[in-house]
Design a protein around this motif. Structure first.
Motif, PDB file in Angstrom:
ATOM      1  N   SER A  68      26.192  86.893  60.854  1.00 19.75           N
ATOM      2  CA  SER A  68      25.342  88.033  61.527  1.00 19.75           C
ATOM      3  C   SER A  68      25.806  89.494  61.186  1.00 19.75           C
ATOM      4  O   SER A  68      26.883  89.439  60.385  1.00 19.75           O
TER       5      SER A  68
ATOM      6  N   GLY B 248      26.522  74.420  50.507  1.00 18.79           N
ATOM      7  CA  GLY B 248      25.983  74.356  51.814  1.00 18.79           C
ATOM      8  C   GLY B 248      25.482  75.508  52.127  1.00 18.79           C
ATOM      9  O   GLY B 248      25.148  76.489  51.157  1.00 18.79           O
ATOM     10  N   PHE B 249      25.050  75.891  53.525  1.00 17.28           N
ATOM     11  CA  PHE B 249      24.664  77.122  54.047  1.00 17.28           C
ATOM     12  C   PHE B 249      25.193  77.491  55.099  1.00 17.28           C
ATOM     13  O   PHE B 249      25.742  76.831  56.019  1.00 17.28           O
ATOM     14  N   VAL B 250      25.373  78.838  55.248  1.00 18.13           N
ATOM     15  CA  VAL B 250      25.749  79.540  56.526  1.00 18.13           C
ATOM     16  C   VAL B 250      25.058  80.800  56.780  1.00 18.13           C
ATOM     17  O   VAL B 250      24.366  81.298  55.863  1.00 18.13           O
ATOM     18  N   PHE B 251      25.100  81.321  58.023  1.00 16.40           N
ATOM     19  CA  PHE B 251      24.489  82.596  58.400  1.00 16.40           C
ATOM     20  C   PHE B 251      25.490  83.403  58.978  1.00 16.40           C
ATOM     21  O   PHE B 251      26.409  82.976  59.702  1.00 16.40           O
TER      22      PHE B 251
ATOM     23  N   TYR C 234      34.069  78.215  56.476  1.00 15.86           N
ATOM     24  CA  TYR C 234      33.199  77.181  55.971  1.00 15.86           C
ATOM     25  C   TYR C 234      33.887  75.712  55.890  1.00 15.86           C
ATOM     26  O   TYR C 234      33.339  74.564  56.323  1.00 15.86           O
TER      27      TYR C 234
ATOM     28  N   TYR D  84      27.626  81.396  61.365  1.00  7.04           N
ATOM     29  CA  TYR D  84      26.884  80.191  62.295  1.00  7.04           C
ATOM     30  C   TYR D  84      26.542  79.438  60.940  1.00  7.04           C
ATOM     31  O   TYR D  84      25.944  79.598  59.963  1.00  7.04           O
ATOM     32  N   PRO D  85      26.008  78.013  61.630  1.00  8.41           N
ATOM     33  CA  PRO D  85      25.664  77.039  60.496  1.00  8.41           C
ATOM     34  C   PRO D  85      24.237  77.453  60.098  1.00  8.41           C
ATOM     35  O   PRO D  85      23.587  76.967  58.950  1.00  8.41           O
ATOM     36  N   SER D  86      23.464  78.096  60.865  1.00  9.48           N
ATOM     37  CA  SER D  86      22.291  78.449  60.842  1.00  9.48           C
ATOM     38  C   SER D  86      21.782  79.775  61.688  1.00  9.48           C
ATOM     39  O   SER D  86      22.555  79.789  62.593  1.00  9.48           O
ATOM     40  N   GLY D  87      20.762  80.535  61.400  1.00  7.97           N
ATOM     41  CA  GLY D  87      20.258  81.549  62.257  1.00  7.97           C
ATOM     42  C   GLY D  87      19.674  81.101  63.407  1.00  7.97           C
ATOM     43  O   GLY D  87      19.353  81.643  64.325  1.00  7.97           O
ATOM     44  N   PHE D  88      19.359  79.569  63.597  1.00 10.10           N
ATOM     45  CA  PHE D  88      18.664  79.147  64.771  1.00 10.10           C
ATOM     46  C   PHE D  88      19.633  78.395  65.474  1.00 10.10           C
ATOM     47  O   PHE D  88      19.050  77.844  66.534  1.00 10.10           O
ATOM     48  N   LEU D  89      20.850  78.091  65.194  1.00 10.34           N
ATOM     49  CA  LEU D  89      21.842  77.551  65.645  1.00 10.34           C
ATOM     50  C   LEU D  89      22.903  78.583  66.112  1.00 10.34           C
ATOM     51  O   LEU D  89      24.046  78.657  65.382  1.00 10.34           O
TER      52      LEU D  89
END
Length: 65
Positions: free
Chosen positions: A11, A6-9, A38, A17-22
């Motif tokens: 900070s 998967g992917f995580v962001f 996760y 976060y699930p994404s830098g955009f969410l």
């Protein structure tokens, strides 16, 4: 069994976060290990649960991607 693909962001302050955009935090790596966040956070569990998909997303051939 865990889905470890998967992917995580993360900070600069450690928020995960699930994404830098969410902008929905699942936890902070200063309080819990990243893998625990996760695998076990409610947010990531809901995002991995395909039964939460609705409409066209639910029947999309790329739903597992």
């Amino acid at each position: 069994m865990h889905d470890d693909c998967g992917f995580v962001f993360v900070s600069a302050t450690g928020e995960v976060y699930p994404s830098g955009f969410l902008a929905l935090s699942a936890g902070n790596i200063r309080e819990k290990p990243l893998l625990e966040i996760y695998r076990n956070s409610e947010l990531f569990r809901k995002l991995r649960d395909r039964s939460n998909l609705k409409g066209k997303c639910r029947v999309c051939e790329f739903g597992d991607v």
